[in-house]
Design a protein around this motif. Structure first.
Motif, PDB file in Angstrom:
ATOM      1  N   CYS A 173       0.826  -1.207   0.000  1.00 12.51           N
ATOM      2  CA  CYS A 173       0.000   0.000   0.000  1.00 12.51           C
ATOM      3  C   CYS A 173       0.864   1.262   0.000  1.00 12.51           C
ATOM      4  CB  CYS A 173      -0.909   0.026   1.233  1.00 12.51           C
ATOM      5  SG  CYS A 173      -2.188  -1.248   1.246  1.00 12.51           S
ATOM      6  N   ARG A 176      -0.995   6.989   0.895  1.00 10.15           N
ATOM      7  CA  ARG A 176      -2.388   7.406   0.728  1.00 10.15           C
ATOM      8  C   ARG A 176      -3.344   6.236   0.952  1.00 10.15           C
ATOM      9  NH1 ARG A 176      -3.948  10.812  -4.507  1.00 10.15           N
ATOM     10  NH2 ARG A 176      -2.576  12.237  -3.347  1.00 10.15           N
ATOM     11  N   ALA A 177      -2.988   5.083   0.418  1.00  9.28           N
ATOM     12  CA  ALA A 177      -3.839   3.900   0.582  1.00  9.28           C
ATOM     13  C   ALA A 177      -3.879   3.451   2.041  1.00  9.28           C
ATOM     14  CB  ALA A 177      -3.328   2.769  -0.302  1.00  9.28           C
ATOM     15  N   SER A 180      -6.191   5.765   3.841  1.00  7.05           N
ATOM     16  CA  SER A 180      -7.581   5.474   3.510  1.00  7.05           C
ATOM     17  C   SER A 180      -8.093   4.248   4.242  1.00  7.05           C
ATOM     18  CB  SER A 180      -7.711   5.276   1.998  1.00  7.05           C
ATOM     19  OG  SER A 180      -9.035   4.934   1.643  1.00  7.05           O
ATOM     20  N   ARG A 181      -7.264   3.219   4.317  1.00  5.05           N
ATOM     21  CA  ARG A 181      -7.668   1.980   4.985  1.00  5.05           C
ATOM     22  C   ARG A 181      -7.859   2.184   6.480  1.00  5.05           C
ATOM     23  NH1 ARG A 181      -5.773  -2.670   2.098  1.00  5.05           N
ATOM     24  NH2 ARG A 181      -6.282  -3.931   3.935  1.00  5.05           N
ATOM     25  N   GLY A 183      -8.286   5.231   7.987  1.00  8.69           N
ATOM     26  CA  GLY A 183      -9.070   6.427   8.311  1.00  8.69           C
ATOM     27  C   GLY A 183      -8.248   7.525   8.943  1.00  8.69           C
ATOM     28  N   GLU A 186      -2.636  11.255   5.338  1.00  8.49           N
ATOM     29  CA  GLU A 186      -1.371  10.799   4.785  1.00  8.49           C
ATOM     30  C   GLU A 186      -0.197  11.308   5.616  1.00  8.49           C
ATOM     31  OE1 GLU A 186       0.881  10.743   0.426  1.00  8.49           O
ATOM     32  OE2 GLU A 186      -1.157  11.531   0.636  1.00  8.49           O
TER      33      GLU A 186
END
Length: 218
Positions: A173, A176-177, A180-181, A183, A186
């Protein structure tokens, strides 16, 4: 002379058969020359990485191996681990490296290294360590003794969130990912990674993932 036998001649007073594993040709050849100048040591071969070293060890059956840690391909810690899965006692392994982080020292010793010296050690200290280890005596640099005394384990220092971030990074990941995962922002991910690097004694993502794997975190 990587991967080749250093010489098949025998000397009556040779008592220690040694193998050198180091990816830097100048360092490797220098160690071979230094050890070979000692009448009590016979260098039976040298190798440029852990995999080549393991094959050489199996072929030559040395008493001791001088092992670097960070090498392309199979590194020293993994090579020691594989070696110890074959035989818990023989050959003795003296780590000789430029890296003195807690992670490097503890990883090597936990894998089964018998001694640990830094490459700035004096010639006489290296030779003494070779003879001490083959005689069953300890040979540890001050940095290694300090790590053993501290009982420090980076696995206990990482927070649950830092481990979550590390595992997602290991899965490939991006920051950013990961954010996102989980919450989170970044920037927060970058902060967590900075703490992870510091606690694991590394400086980049690839090293963090590799170390996490070695420690059983991912």
């Amino acid at each position: 002379m990587s991967g080749a036998d250093a010489g098949s001649g025998t000397v009556e007073d040779v008592t220690v058969r040694a193998v050198v594993v180091d990816d830097h040709p100048v360092v490797r050849d220098g160690l071979v020359a230094m050890l070979g100048a000692d009448p009590g040591i016979e260098v039976v071969g040298s190798a440029e990485d852990g995999s080549e070293g393991l094959r050489l060890i199996e072929r030559t059956d040395p008493d001791i191996v001088l092992m670097d840690l960070r090498m392309p391909g199979t590194g020293g810690t993994e090579a020691i681990r594989r070696l110890r899965s074959r035989d818990r006692e023989r050959p003795r392994v003296l780590v000789l490296t430029t890296y003195d982080t807690d992670r490097d020292i503890r990883g090597a010793l936990e894998a089964g290294a018998d001694g640990f010296l830094l490459k700035d050690a004096r010639r006489e200290d290296v030779l003494r360590a070779v003879h001490d280890l083959t005689a069953g005596r300890p040979a540890l640099a001050a940095a290694a003794l300090a790590v053993l005394a501290s009982g420090r384990d980076p696995r206990r220092e990482l927070s649950a969130r830092e481990i979550e971030v590390l595992r997602l990074v290991a899965d490939g990941c991006t920051n950013r990912a990961v954010g996102s995962r989980l919450g989170i922002g970044e920037a927060t991910v970058k902060t967590h990674l900075g703490h992870v690097y510091e606690k694991l004694g590394v400086t980049d993502r690839a090293s963090a993932v590799r170390t996490a794997w070695e420690l059983g975190l991912v």
